[in-house]
Design a protein around this motif. Structure first.
Motif, PDB file in Angstrom:
ATOM      1  N   LEU A  58      12.667  43.210  11.735  1.00  0.00           N
ATOM      2  CA  LEU A  58      11.960  44.137  10.845  1.00  0.00           C
ATOM      3  C   LEU A  58      12.264  43.919   9.366  1.00  0.00           C
ATOM      4  N   GLN A  59      13.183  43.012   9.049  1.00  0.00           N
ATOM      5  CA  GLN A  59      13.645  42.879   7.674  1.00  0.00           C
ATOM      6  C   GLN A  59      12.539  42.495   6.701  1.00  0.00           C
ATOM      7  N   ALA A  92      22.146  44.527  10.250  1.00  0.00           N
ATOM      8  CA  ALA A  92      20.899  44.512   9.481  1.00  0.00           C
ATOM      9  C   ALA A  92      20.814  45.791   8.655  1.00  0.00           C
ATOM     10  N   GLY A  93      19.801  45.843   7.823  1.00  0.00           N
ATOM     11  CA  GLY A  93      19.537  47.053   7.053  1.00  0.00           C
ATOM     12  C   GLY A  93      18.316  47.765   7.602  1.00  0.00           C
ATOM     13  N   PHE A  94      18.129  48.974   7.150  1.00  0.00           N
ATOM     14  CA  PHE A  94      16.939  49.728   7.569  1.00  0.00           C
ATOM     15  C   PHE A  94      16.538  50.641   6.430  1.00  0.00           C
ATOM     16  N   ARG A  95      15.353  50.360   5.849  1.00  0.00           N
ATOM     17  CA  ARG A  95      14.840  51.194   4.769  1.00  0.00           C
ATOM     18  C   ARG A  95      13.321  51.245   4.872  1.00  0.00           C
ATOM     19  N   PRO A  96      12.761  52.374   5.269  1.00  0.00           N
ATOM     20  CA  PRO A  96      11.301  52.470   5.391  1.00  0.00           C
ATOM     21  C   PRO A  96      10.592  52.257   4.055  1.00  0.00           C
ATOM     22  N   ASP A  97       9.453  51.599   4.111  1.00  0.00           N
ATOM     23  CA  ASP A  97       8.594  51.452   2.938  1.00  0.00           C
ATOM     24  C   ASP A  97       7.606  52.606   2.836  1.00  0.00           C
ATOM     25  N   ILE A  98       7.278  53.190   3.978  1.00  0.00           N
ATOM     26  CA  ILE A  98       6.449  54.400   4.020  1.00  0.00           C
ATOM     27  C   ILE A  98       7.198  55.424   4.858  1.00  0.00           C
ATOM     28  N   GLU A  99       7.500  56.571   4.266  1.00  0.00           N
ATOM     29  CA  GLU A  99       8.284  57.592   4.956  1.00  0.00           C
ATOM     30  C   GLU A  99       7.369  58.639   5.592  1.00  0.00           C
ATOM     31  N   ILE A 100       7.765  59.115   6.763  1.00  0.00           N
ATOM     32  CA  ILE A 100       7.017  60.141   7.479  1.00  0.00           C
ATOM     33  C   ILE A 100       7.958  61.279   7.858  1.00  0.00           C
ATOM     34  N   ASP A 101       7.404  62.471   8.017  1.00  0.00           N
ATOM     35  CA  ASP A 101       8.175  63.624   8.499  1.00  0.00           C
ATOM     36  C   ASP A 101       8.143  63.707  10.016  1.00  0.00           C
ATOM     37  N   SER A 102       7.092  63.162  10.610  1.00  0.00           N
ATOM     38  CA  SER A 102       6.888  63.228  12.046  1.00  0.00           C
ATOM     39  C   SER A 102       6.288  61.914  12.507  1.00  0.00           C
ATOM     40  N   SER A 103       6.486  61.578  13.772  1.00  0.00           N
ATOM     41  CA  SER A 103       5.951  60.323  14.309  1.00  0.00           C
ATOM     42  C   SER A 103       4.435  60.348  14.462  1.00  0.00           C
TER      43      SER A 103
END
Length: 294
Positions: free
Chosen positions: A186-187, A213-224
Motif C-alpha cells: 500500500l505504500q 511499513a507506514g500507514f497514512r490515509p490520503d483520503i480520510e473517512i469517518d465510516s467504512s
C-alpha cells in the motif's frame, strides 16, 4: 434552577436572542423574559448582558452552560420516555449502532428479535461513537453496538466479537492479482481509510509499524460506508473493517489485509442502569447474532 428555568436558559444560550429562544420553546417573548429575569434574581447574579437586541452571556453563564446542556438532555430524554409510556409503547427498544454494525450485524439481530417479539416497537439510530455515548446517557438509546472498547467509566462494555480489516480495490487494479494485500503493497497507493485519532486508525498504524511499513490515509473517512463509492470513483484503494457488507458493492474486488489488527465489537449500555425485559431480550439476540456472524 428549576426545570423550566433550565429550559429557558439553555434555549437563550443556543439562540442568542429572546425572540429566537421563544421560537424554540413555542412561547411568548414576554413570558420568557420574565422567567429569565426571575431566574437571575434567584441566582443572585446576571446570566446575560443586553446589548442592541442581543443577549451576551456573562462568564457565570458560560461556566454554567455545559452542565445545563447535560441536564437539559436528560430532561428531554425523560420527556420522550413519558410520551412513549403515555402512548402505550411500554414495549420499546432503542438501539444505536455505528454504520458498519448497523448495516451488517444489526439487521440480522433485529430480524431474529422481530420473529419472537412482533409487537415491540424498535427505534434504531445510526450514529458515530461520540453520539452513541450521549444517546446512552440521555436515554435516547438503551443499547449500542460499537467498534471500540475503550469507553468512559459510565459506559458498560461487553465484548461480543472481533473483526479484522480488508482492502477494497478497483476491478482492474494490479493488486487484484494477489490473494491478499500487505501494508508494504500500500505504500505507493492512494489510500482511503479512517481519520486520525480514531480506534481503527490507531490500530492500523500500530499494525503497519509492526510490519515494517507506514500507514497514512490520503483520503480520510469517518465510516467504512463511503469507502466503496470512493474506490469505484477511482480515488484509490480502501482499507476498511470487514463488517462492510460485501454484496452491496458490485464492481469492487476485496482482498484480506495481511497482518491485519483486530478491532473489538462491543455492546454498550449505561452503567448501573436496569434494562427492561424487552431490552434484555434484544441483548440476547445481539449476542447470538454476533456469535454466528463474527
Amino acid at each position: 434552577m428549576r426545570a423550566r428555568q433550565l429550559e429557558v436558559f439553555t434555549a437563550v444560550m443556543r439562540a442568542g436572542t429572546i425572540t429566537g429562544a421563544a421560537r424554540l420553546l413555542h412561547t411568548s417573548q414576554p413570558a420568557l423574559s420574565q422567567i429569565l429575569i426571575h431566574t437571575e434574581d434567584e441566582l443572585g447574579f446576571q446570566l446575560f448582558h443586553r446589548e442592541k437586541g442581543r443577549l451576551h452571556p456573562t462568564p457565570e453563564a458560560l461556566e454554567l452552560y455545559p452542565e445545563a446542556e447535560r441536564l437539559f438532555a436528560g430532561l428531554e430524554g425523560m420527556r420522550r420516555k413519558t410520551a412513549d409510556l403515555r402512548l402505550g409503547r411500554t414495549g420499546l427498544v432503542r438501539i444505536a449502532a455505528g454504520a458498519p454494525a448497523g448495516m451488517a450485524l444489526l439487521p440480522q439481530a433485529l430480524a431474529a428479535y422481530r420473529a419472537q417479539y412482533p409487537e415491540v416497537l424498535l427505534r434504531t439510530y445510526i450514529a458515530p461513537l461520540a453520539s452513541m455515548i450521549e444517546m446512552l446517557r440521555s436515554g435516547d438509546a438503551a443499547l449500542a453496538v460499537a467498534l471500540d472498547n475503550a469507553l468512559p467509566p459510565d459506559i458498560e462494555v461487553e465484548g461480543i466479537g472481533e473483526i479484522s480489516f480488508r482492502c477494497l480495490l478497483p476491478e482492474a487494479h494490479p493488486l487484484c492479482a494477489r490473494e491478499a494485500v500487505n501494508f508494504v503493497d500500500l505504500q505507493n497507493e492512494q489510500v482511503i481509510s479512517y481519520r486520525s485519532r480514531t480506534r481503527p486508525y490507531d490500530e492500523l498504524v500500530a499494525a503497519a509499524r509492526r510490519a515494517g511499513a507506514g500507514f497514512r490515509p490520503d483520503i480520510e473517512i469517518d465510516s467504512s460506508l463511503p469507502a466503496a463509492a470512493f474506490v469505484r470513483a477511482g480515488l484509490g484503494v480502501a482499507v476498511v473493517d470487514e463488517l462492510l457488507p460485501r454484496v452491496m458493492f458490485p464492481g469492487i474486488q476485496q482482498r484480506p489485509l495481511i497482518d491485519s489488527p483486530q478491532l473489538p465489537v462491543s455492546l454498550l449500555t449505561l452503567r448501573n442502569t436496569a434494562l427492561s425485559r424487552a431490552e434484555k431480550a434484544m441483548v440476547d439476540c445481539i449476542r447470538k447474532t454476533a456469535s454466528e456472524y463474527l
